[in-house]
Design an enzyme around this catalytic site. Structure first.
Site, PDB file in Angstrom:
ATOM      1  N   HIS A   1      31.279   7.407  23.349  1.00 44.56           N
ATOM      2  CA  HIS A   1      32.600   7.721  22.780  1.00 44.56           C
ATOM      3  C   HIS A   1      33.680   7.080  23.666  1.00 44.56           C
ATOM      4  CE1 HIS A   1      31.162  10.586  19.797  1.00 44.56           C
ATOM      5  NE2 HIS A   1      30.397  11.093  20.734  1.00 44.56           N
TER       6      HIS A   1
ATOM      7  N   LYS B   1      33.073  -4.659  15.481  1.00 41.97           N
ATOM      8  CA  LYS B   1      34.280  -4.286  14.741  1.00 41.97           C
ATOM      9  C   LYS B   1      34.635  -2.847  15.091  1.00 41.97           C
ATOM     10  CE  LYS B   1      36.393  -5.566  11.562  1.00 41.97           C
ATOM     11  NZ  LYS B   1      35.976  -5.775  10.164  1.00 41.97           N
TER      12      LYS B   1
ATOM     13  N   ASN C   1      27.894   9.896  16.116  1.00 48.17           N
ATOM     14  CA  ASN C   1      26.451   9.783  16.045  1.00 48.17           C
ATOM     15  C   ASN C   1      26.066   8.400  15.520  1.00 48.17           C
ATOM     16  OD1 ASN C   1      25.710  12.422  16.873  1.00 48.17           O
ATOM     17  ND2 ASN C   1      26.044  13.211  14.814  1.00 48.17           N
TER      18      ASN C   1
END
Length: 393
Positions: free
Chosen positions: A393, A66, A232
């Site tokens: 990221h 998700k 993180n």
């Protein structure tokens, strides 16, 4: 096919949108429905995750994604009767294949976050797995293939609009990857670190240095999951699956707390008190998930007070009070934990210990490593320093 037109980008106002290859053909094919921008981000990240899990463990793997982070990831180990109940697959009239078991674990570990997910399968989707997918609220699936029976089931989902993507399992991307932010192109080498390499677990500075094959398997599952989780991030694993994932937090202790609270809820759902909740017949699965989540939270009165409990239960349940919860959580042991970077303070270990963590893999390299090691030794925790950071990221 070199490109695929998307309905829009991340949001409806972001048009035009497409995926395309600068060289060669797309390694994916949408064989049913229509995939969106976020669908493909979830699909491509989750496919890499399950492919690596299969390579690292030799077992079929599944993931539930998700918003470009996993809600669950697992390999195809058999399910206990209790796990079948909390994953809501105890009522099926067919045998759960290893792939179906992996999917049930990945989809069931955090059912709240998996609602409306995109799922990935390491192996061709079989009929049993398709039947489980059909039961859940989901946007789509990616797999290297589908049996005719499975494809027929999936094509009928969501009135025929369910997104089914087939990926070329032999596709290898270019060694350099690019992305644009604010019109500026970023370039970096792909993160091809091999997390199945047992040498990553050789630096064990704690007094407890014992890692069984099952522990190494679960630590690898944690690290591979973190490799595709927005940083993180921290991941708790047990018995071949993620049981709590904390993603995208600015502070590592918040990752540890978030993932730990999810691991605690996973365990509490196996308690007699939750298994015995007197739900009404024919209550929707999502309503049941939401109700259990609230029942286990500080807002439990929202589903137990007069005028509320009658919507869900045949009789008013007793609350599961915090002292009872702590007593039950204390019975969860031998949990593994992975962190995508070093732990800066021992408070992370203190929090992990409360959720039964006995084995840890983290990068190491903090100026307070001594404090982290000391805290592990206080609880008999075995910790490996991998010296590999896994930011994503």
């Amino acid at each position: 096919m070199k490109e695929y037109a998307l309905k829009y980008g991340c949001n409806p106002n972001q048009k035009p949108a497409r995926i395309y290859m600068e060289h060669g053909e797309l390694p994916v094919e949408v064989i049913n429905g229509r995939a969106g921008y976020i669908n493909f981000l979830d699909a491509l990240n989750s496919w890499q995750l399950v492919k690596e899990l299969k390579a690292a463990t030799g077992l079929p793997a599944a993931a539930s994604f998700k918003h470009v982070s996993p809600a669950g990831a697992a390999v195809g180990l058999p399910l206990s009767e209790t796990l079948k109940r909390i994953y809501f697959v105890d009522d099926v009239d067919f045998e759960l294949t290893p792939l179906a078991s992996a999917y049930a674990r990945a989809r069931g570990a955090d059912r709240m976050c998996s609602y409306g997910d995109f799922c990935a399968l390491s192996d061709p989707c079989d009929e049993a797995t398709a039947k489980l997918i059909k039961r859940e609220v989901s946007d789509g699936v990616i797999a290297p293939g589908y049996t005719p029976e499975a494809l027929e089931i999936l094509k009928a989902k969501r009135k025929g609009s369910y997104c089914v993507i087939q990926v070329d399992p032999d596709y290898v991307p270019e060694p350099l990857e690019h992305k644009q932010v604010f019109g500026i192109t970023f370039e970096q080498g792909r993160n091809n670190v091999d997390l199945a390499d047992s040498k990553l677990f050789e630096d064990v500075p704690t007094q407890n240095k014992t890692f069984t094959p099952e522990v190494l398997r679960d630590l690898k599952i944690a690290l591979i999951t973190l490799k595709y989780t927005q940083s993180n991030s921290v991941c708790y694993t047990k018995d071949g699956q993620a049981i709590g994932i904390g993603a995208g937090q600015q502070s590592r202790i918040h990752c540890t707390r978030l993932a730990g609270s999810k691991a605690d809820e996973w365990w509490m759902r196996q308690s007699p008190k939750v298994l015995g909740l007197p739900f009404k017949e024919h209550i929707h699965r999502a309503d049941r998930d939401n109700c259990i989540n609230v029942y286990l939270s500080e807002e439990y009165e929202d589903v137990l007070r007069d005028g509320a409990w009658q919507q869900f239960f045949t009789e008013q349940p007793e609350p599961f009070m915090r002292p009872e919860q702590k007593e039950w959580i204390a019975q969860n042991t031998d949990v593994c934990l992975g962190s995508d970077a070093f732990f800066p303070f021992g408070d992370n270990i203190e929090r992990a210990h409360k959720s039964g963590v006995k084995y840890i893999a983290q990068a190491g390299g903090s100026i307070r490593d001594d404090n982290v090691i000391e805290t592990c030794d206080k609880y008999g925790i075995a910790m490996a320093m991998t010296h590999v950071r896994l930011f994503h990221h």
